[in-house]
Design an enzyme around this catalytic site. Sequence first.
Site, PDB file in Angstrom:
ATOM      1  NE  ARG A  36      -4.069  -1.897   1.930  1.00  0.00           N
ATOM      2  CZ  ARG A  36      -4.772  -2.533   2.861  1.00  0.00           C
ATOM      3  NH1 ARG A  36      -4.442  -2.403   4.125  1.00  0.00           N
ATOM      4  NH2 ARG A  36      -5.782  -3.282   2.523  1.00  0.00           N
ATOM      5  CE  LYS A 199     -20.054 -18.108   5.974  1.00  0.00           C
ATOM      6  NZ  LYS A 199     -20.368 -17.445   7.234  1.00  0.00           N
ATOM      7  N   GLY A 355      -9.436  -9.786  -1.631  1.00  0.00           N
ATOM      8  CA  GLY A 355      -8.277 -10.281  -0.898  1.00  0.00           C
ATOM      9  C   GLY A 355      -7.732 -11.612  -1.353  1.00  0.00           C
ATOM     10  N   GLY A 378     -12.943  -4.323  -0.014  1.00  0.00           N
ATOM     11  CA  GLY A 378     -14.347  -3.993   0.188  1.00  0.00           C
ATOM     12  C   GLY A 378     -14.843  -2.879  -0.719  1.00  0.00           C
TER      13      GLY A 378
HETATM   14  P1  AMP Z   1     -14.021 -15.076   0.561  1.00  0.00           P
HETATM   15  O1  AMP Z   1     -13.333 -14.267   1.602  1.00  0.00           O
HETATM   16  O2  AMP Z   1     -15.508 -15.153   0.710  1.00  0.00           O
HETATM   17  O3  AMP Z   1     -13.597 -14.705  -0.841  1.00  0.00           O
HETATM   18  O4  AMP Z   1     -13.565 -16.571   0.805  1.00  0.00           O
HETATM   19  C1  AMP Z   1     -12.243 -17.006   0.673  1.00  0.00           C
HETATM   20  C2  AMP Z   1     -12.090 -18.285   1.430  1.00  0.00           C
HETATM   21  O5  AMP Z   1     -12.972 -19.248   0.915  1.00  0.00           O
HETATM   22  C3  AMP Z   1     -10.718 -18.884   1.333  1.00  0.00           C
HETATM   23  O6  AMP Z   1     -10.101 -18.809   2.586  1.00  0.00           O
HETATM   24  C4  AMP Z   1     -10.985 -20.323   0.945  1.00  0.00           C
HETATM   25  O7  AMP Z   1     -10.245 -21.251   1.684  1.00  0.00           O
HETATM   26  C5  AMP Z   1     -12.453 -20.498   1.228  1.00  0.00           C
HETATM   27  N1  AMP Z   1     -13.059 -21.564   0.407  1.00  0.00           N
HETATM   28  C6  AMP Z   1     -12.957 -21.724  -0.912  1.00  0.00           C
HETATM   29  N2  AMP Z   1     -13.578 -22.839  -1.307  1.00  0.00           N
HETATM   30  C7  AMP Z   1     -14.092 -23.415  -0.198  1.00  0.00           C
HETATM   31  C8  AMP Z   1     -14.831 -24.605   0.036  1.00  0.00           C
HETATM   32  N3  AMP Z   1     -15.164 -25.427  -0.968  1.00  0.00           N
HETATM   33  N4  AMP Z   1     -15.187 -24.883   1.307  1.00  0.00           N
HETATM   34  C9  AMP Z   1     -14.842 -24.051   2.314  1.00  0.00           C
HETATM   35  N5  AMP Z   1     -14.148 -22.911   2.148  1.00  0.00           N
HETATM   36  C10 AMP Z   1     -13.764 -22.588   0.902  1.00  0.00           C
END
Ligand code: AMP
Length: 397
Positions: A36, A199, A355, A378
């Site tokens: 940054r 999610k 991220g 974000g």
């Molecule tokens: P996000 O911050 O929502 O972009 O989520 C990123 C995180 O999702 C990473 O730490 C991944 O390890 C997790 N992730 C990706 N695929 C899966 C999965 N099939 N089951 C659980 N966690 C996951």
Amino acid sequence: MMNNIDTYDFTGKKVLIRVDFNVPLNEQYEITDDTRIRAAIPTIQKIREKGGAVILMSHLGRPKNGPEEKFSLKHLIPDLNKKLGTEVRFADDCIGEQAREKAAVLQPGEVLLLENLRFYKEETKGDEAFAKKLAGLADVYVNDAFGTAHRAHASTAIIARFFPKAKMFGYIMENELKNIDKVIKEGEKPITAVLGGAKVSGKIEIINNLLDKVDNIIIGGGMMFTFIKALGGEVGNSLVEDDLLETAKEAMAKAEETGVDFYLPTDAVIADKFDNNANRKFCNAHEIPDGWMGLDIGPESGQAFKDIIESSSTILWNGPMGVFEMENFASGTCEVANAIAEATANGAFSLIGGGDSVAAINKYKLADKVSYVSTGGGAMLEYIEGKTLPGVAAILS
Ligand code: AMP
């Protein structure tokens, strides 16, 4: 006409720049990732070269109740001295007499760093009187903190009203907006959004906003299982958000209506526990047995996604395809990253943001093989969701 750094005459002006120096520090207060700070240097140097006296303000971490040693911006001074090639001055309070005096004597080309803005709760509250005190230090306001542009804080948005004719974006802000617009406003078709991560809840607004902008949506990561379950698939012990099954169905129905091709993985890498050394096997993504969970997309899906990505002219990637932090579940993410690099080499425009996809693209050493890596987190996500960012609106109004 909007002001910009290249055309504005900074000669003899005091220029207050809101930067994002929210960098990680270790226990010895050394910077462990200076991305940054590096990103902010061009804006600072340009203004100095053009005869401006630069006053830098930023937040660092999340101090709760006033000043705390570990959140002091003074720890950044040695690094800034090196990067800017000058001796940076420091005011150990961002407002008040000392800051006013140090700002008043600052000469063209000199740099003054103010102490952490968030030592005042007025900062995050968007307090106008606090913003006015900061504004009183300078003649010109530059916002180059894209990472906080989605917050209506005193230093990121409210302050701009005190500089009606002397406010502008810095290079980071300008670049981020320009590059995201290249996808969501001016993207050359076919446009593909590759979305993953844990999610659906964090991504549903993006999906909904992209449904009338893109040609293909590819879904991977933990969130794929909510969609698969919504379609009646068996997902075993995979991550699922049961309260979003209807929302997922609605998004897929809207995709059908608007003619967006919505791709879900057909196969998955499944594991009998959330562990790199778990037993694992490939399986139809819609037929995951009880006691097993999907932790990556399978090879058939990897190939299918690669083909779609490589026939796209514009690509947006946010979120890993699997638990890429664990070596045994990183293949899908690695394949997608490589396909995006390949498409870029063949002339596509690719934007990586959020991220974990940024971490992934760095892990596979492909950051310089894609068109643009957003640092916005974000803020970038909210911009893609179609929201107005207060930090952007404050400059444009
Ligand atoms: P996000 O911050 O929502 O972009 O989520 C990123 C995180 O999702 C990473 O730490 C991944 O390890 C997790 N992730 C990706 N695929 C899966 C999965 N099939 N089951 C659980 N966690 C996951």
